[in-house]
Design an enzyme around this catalytic site. Structure first.
Site, PDB file in Angstrom:
ATOM      1  N   LYS A   1       0.637  -1.291  14.387  1.00 58.51           N
ATOM      2  CA  LYS A   1      -0.296  -0.570  15.269  1.00 58.51           C
ATOM      3  C   LYS A   1      -1.320  -1.526  15.878  1.00 58.51           C
ATOM      4  CE  LYS A   1      -2.077   2.562  12.553  1.00 58.51           C
ATOM      5  NZ  LYS A   1      -1.599   2.078  11.250  1.00 58.51           N
TER       6      LYS A   1
ATOM      7  N   ASP B   1       2.406   0.682   1.930  1.00 59.73           N
ATOM      8  CA  ASP B   1       3.167   0.385   0.738  1.00 59.73           C
ATOM      9  C   ASP B   1       3.984  -0.897   0.930  1.00 59.73           C
ATOM     10  OD1 ASP B   1       4.204   0.797  -1.742  1.00 59.73           O
ATOM     11  OD2 ASP B   1       4.701   2.890  -1.399  1.00 59.73           O
TER      12      ASP B   1
ATOM     13  N   LYS C   1      -2.208   2.630   0.584  1.00 55.31           N
ATOM     14  CA  LYS C   1      -1.559   3.679   1.367  1.00 55.31           C
ATOM     15  C   LYS C   1      -2.134   3.724   2.782  1.00 55.31           C
ATOM     16  CE  LYS C   1      -1.098   8.747   1.289  1.00 55.31           C
ATOM     17  NZ  LYS C   1      -1.987   9.063   2.403  1.00 55.31           N
TER      18      LYS C   1
ATOM     19  N   LYS D   1      -8.289   0.962   4.517  1.00 55.94           N
ATOM     20  CA  LYS D   1      -8.082  -0.465   4.226  1.00 55.94           C
ATOM     21  C   LYS D   1      -8.694  -1.367   5.298  1.00 55.94           C
ATOM     22  CE  LYS D   1      -3.738  -1.647   4.253  1.00 55.94           C
ATOM     23  NZ  LYS D   1      -3.573  -0.239   4.631  1.00 55.94           N
TER      24      LYS D   1
END
Length: 290
Positions: A40, A139, A9, A14
């Site tokens: 990003k 996701d 998510k 991450k």
């Protein structure tokens, strides 16, 4: 060469996890590459002192090559390796796929173009990379972001999750995609990385979730203010506080992931089972309030 992809998510930590694993492997003498697969384009900034790098899509746009085939771009020497590959901590190779201009095109296109370009330019072979880490946005929202697992490009997938219900909901969705792609030779699930976020540490609930998926927690990253401190400096904990306990945890996780050769086709939970997990989390929160 080992190729590993990390999913989870958005905002789950991450990129922090990937950069620290990359730094730990580089400290061990491995030639590491991190491919940021998020529009990003900030996946690799903690490996470069907070400095962002030009993305693959931006570079193609600036050189007026968006409409050229990748073959023409490479054969015409219109794009060079050093225009898309940059070095970070301990020589880690950093690449950011990038995305379209806001409001235009598919966000996953950058992943497709970047991976295709890397393969056609023989970047992995030219640089003699030992391990490639793909940091993939949230996701499984489209074919672009699903590319590393859909094509079996990554040997293993690791999902970063917390004990937050929506984080596990996203992890379960990713497992749905993995199970579907497994029919066509897609990647296998190497395990869950439990990243403790906020005040709720419900390792038993996440362990049970992993068990139901048919996998296990391969590593747990506790809450640590050092992580936030390091990121303000644009660094990993491995670089910022190499002798800290949290740095040791990242090193141990990196070793486990690098050595792990196992992988499973996950069994995603049905919605009713997910709701039961949600209720268990709700009860745990209530107890904390009392």
């Amino acid at each position: 060469m080992k190729q590993i992809a990390f999913y989870g998510k958005g905002g789950i930590g991450k990129s922090t996890t990937v950069c620290n694993i990359a730094a730990a492997l580089a400290d061990e003498g491995k030639r590491v590459m991190v491919v940021g697969c998020d529009p990003k384009h900030d996946c690799t900034s903690n490996l470069r002192g907070g400095e962002e790098i030009p993305t693959v899509l931006d570079t193609l746009r600036e050189k007026g090559m968006e409409k050229l085939s990748l073959e023409d771009a490479i054969e015409g020497k219109k794009i060079e390796m050093d225009e898309i590959v940059y070095k970070g901590y301990k020589g880690i190779y950093c690449i950011e796929a990038g995305g379209p201009k806001p409001g235009y095109g598919c966000a996953g296109r950058g992943v497709i173009v970047a991976i295709d370009l890397l393969k056609k330019m023989n970047v992995f072979e030219e640089l003699g990379v030992d391990v490639v880490l793909y940091d993939v946005l949230g996701d499984v929202v489209c074919g672009g972001f699903a590319m590393p697992l859909r094509m079996g490009l990554a040997e293993q997938i690791y999902i970063v999750t917390s004990s937050d219900y929506m984080a596990m909901y996203a992890a379960n969705n990713i497992c749905r995609g993995m199970k579907e792609f497994a029919k066509r030779g897609g990647s296998r699930l190497g395990g869950l990385i439990y990243n403790v976020r906020g005040s709720l540490d419900a390792e038993d609930i996440v362990t049970e979730f992993a068990k139901k998926l048919g996998t296990e927690i391969i590593g747990k990253i506790p809450n640590s203010l050092l992580i936030a401190e390091a990121e303000i400096e644009g660094k990993t904990v491995i670089e910022y506080a190499p002798d800290s306990e949290i740095a040791s945890i990242y090193r141990e996780l990196a070793k486990k992931i690098y050595k792990n050769k196992n992988g499973v086709i996950p069994n995603p939970l049905e919605n009713k089972e997910l709701m039961q997990i949600g209720l268990a989390i709700k009860e745990r929160i209530k107890k904390m309030r009392n």
